[in-house]
Structure formats: structure tokens, C-alpha cells
Design a protein around this motif. Structure first.
Motif, short mmCIF file in Angstrom:
data_model
loop_
_atom_site.label_atom_id
_atom_site.label_comp_id
_atom_site.label_asym_id
_atom_site.label_seq_id
_atom_site.Cartn_x
_atom_site.Cartn_y
_atom_site.Cartn_z
N MET A 73 -8.48 -8.96 10.91
CA MET A 73 -9.13 -8.15 10.11
C MET A 73 -11.20 -9.13 10.20
O MET A 73 -12.06 -7.93 10.23
N LYS A 74 -10.80 -9.79 9.72
CA LYS A 74 -12.61 -10.94 9.79
C LYS A 74 -13.21 -10.89 10.41
O LYS A 74 -14.17 -10.57 10.74
N LEU A 79 -17.44 -4.95 14.88
CA LEU A 79 -16.95 -3.56 15.45
C LEU A 79 -16.81 -2.69 14.44
O LEU A 79 -17.07 -1.96 15.30
N MET A 80 -16.47 -2.59 13.91
CA MET A 80 -16.41 -1.62 12.93
C MET A 80 -16.80 -0.76 12.16
O MET A 80 -16.98 0.43 11.90
N VAL A 81 -18.14 -1.63 12.00
CA VAL A 81 -19.17 -1.53 11.20
C VAL A 81 -20.16 -1.04 13.30
O VAL A 81 -21.27 0.30 12.83
N VAL A 83 -18.76 0.68 15.46
CA VAL A 83 -18.72 1.93 15.56
C VAL A 83 -18.43 3.02 14.76
O VAL A 83 -17.91 4.34 14.81
N GLY A 84 -19.30 2.74 13.24
CA GLY A 84 -19.48 3.84 12.62
C GLY A 84 -19.92 3.73 11.73
O GLY A 84 -19.53 4.57 10.41
N TRP A 85 -18.70 2.71 10.61
CA TRP A 85 -18.04 2.69 9.06
C TRP A 85 -19.31 1.51 8.84
O TRP A 85 -19.89 0.54 9.36
N THR A 86 -19.44 1.61 7.31
CA THR A 86 -20.82 1.29 6.54
C THR A 86 -19.70 -0.77 6.11
O THR A 86 -19.33 -0.44 6.20
N LYS A 87 -20.67 -1.31 6.70
CA LYS A 87 -19.98 -3.30 6.20
C LYS A 87 -19.77 -2.94 4.87
O LYS A 87 -18.29 -4.07 4.36
N ASN A 88 -20.07 -2.02 4.05
CA ASN A 88 -19.64 -2.09 2.41
C ASN A 88 -17.57 -1.95 2.15
O ASN A 88 -17.02 -2.42 2.29
#
Length: 159
Positions: A73-74, A79-81, A83-88
């Protein structure tokens, strides 16, 4: 992860359906020996078993998988950021994941999909050179080595 993969055009459920439909459509694989199944592994140290020899193994495997999940997850935050999610949002999910994985009252399991089978036996009257047609398919390293060995024998026997 599933949502992130779908956002970038990957089909995670396609792998599962392909396993269920049969990766063994390959002519070299014996379909009678092919099966699929699921293995459910504990994530965390909550698992127990009536056999005192098995219980510590379940806890150990669960602890290793939990460590792997937290590390993964860390590492996928970028990658998650991307593809569109916020870092928060991603950091919030990561904190919640760590909290859930360390809470012994939350029983998380990891489902591992498995497929197995055996290679078709070479039948009587059929040599390895007459194996089913696999034209257009990439050779495995062992198949490539066998082909090279046959070529070498052919070259040596012709001299």
C-alpha cells in the motif's frame, strides 16, 4: 486496486474468468488433469486452529501477509495518485488499512486463485517432434532448449 486497474483499462476479473474457463486450452496440456481452486489465507495474526501445530503457522503466515499488504500500500500511493485519486484520500485509505490489519477483531483474508495441470504424455507412436501444433505461440525456455538439442543432434548426425 481493482478500481485503479479499471481506470487504466486493466481487467482484473478477466484473469479469474480465464482461469475458470481454462488456461489449459493449450494442446500440450492434458485437460483431464487441470483444475482451479481458491486458497484463503489469513491477513494478520487473528487466525487460530484446533491443531496446536497449525495455529502458529497460520499466525506466522498472517503476520507476513499483513507486512506485505502494508508495504504494498505504501509503494502504490504514487500509482493511485497518478490514476486520479488525491494523495490525501490515498493516505487516509492507507492509515485505515493499517488500522484494520492490526485490529484482531477484523478478520481479513487473502483469496489466492490457483490453476494446475500436467503436460500431455507423449502417446505411443508419436514422438516429441510430432507434438500438437503450437505454431504462433512463444516457446518456453525448456522447449527452446529441446529444439536446439534436436537441431544439434541432426547437424552432428549429418556430418
Amino acid at each position: 486496486m481493482r478500481r485503479a486497474c479499471l481506470r487504466i483499462g486493466s481487467d482484473l476479473s478477466g484473469m479469474e474468468s480465464e482461469l475458470d474457463a481454462g488456461l489449459w486450452r493449450d494442446p500440450l496440456i492434458d485437460p483431464e488433469t487441470c483444475k482451479t481452486g481458491s486458497l484463503y489465507l489469513p491477513v494478520g495474526t487473528w487466525a487460530s486452529h484446533e491443531d496446536p501445530r497449525v495455529a502458529p503457522l497460520l499466525k506466522y503466515v498472517g503476520a507476513l501477509i499483513r507486512q506485505d499488504f502494508i508495504g504494498t500500500m505504501k509503494s502504490i500511493v504514487p500509482l493511485m495518485v497518478k490514476v486520479g485519486w488525491t494523495k490525501n484520500d490515498v493516505e487516509t485509505w492507507r492509515r485505515n488499512l493499517i488500522q484494520d490489519l492490526t485490529d484482531l477483531h477484523v478478520h481479513t483474508v487473502l483469496r489466492v486463485r490457483l490453476a494446475w495441470g500436467r503436460k500431455r504424455p507423449i502417446s505411443e507412436g508419436r514422438s516429441a517432434e510430432q507434438a500438437p501444433d503450437t505454431e504462433g505461440k512463444p516457446d518456453s525456455p525448456s522447449r527452446s532448449r529441446r529444439k536446439c538439442a534436436r537441431r544439434e543432434r541432426t547437424i552432428l548426425s549429418s556430418h
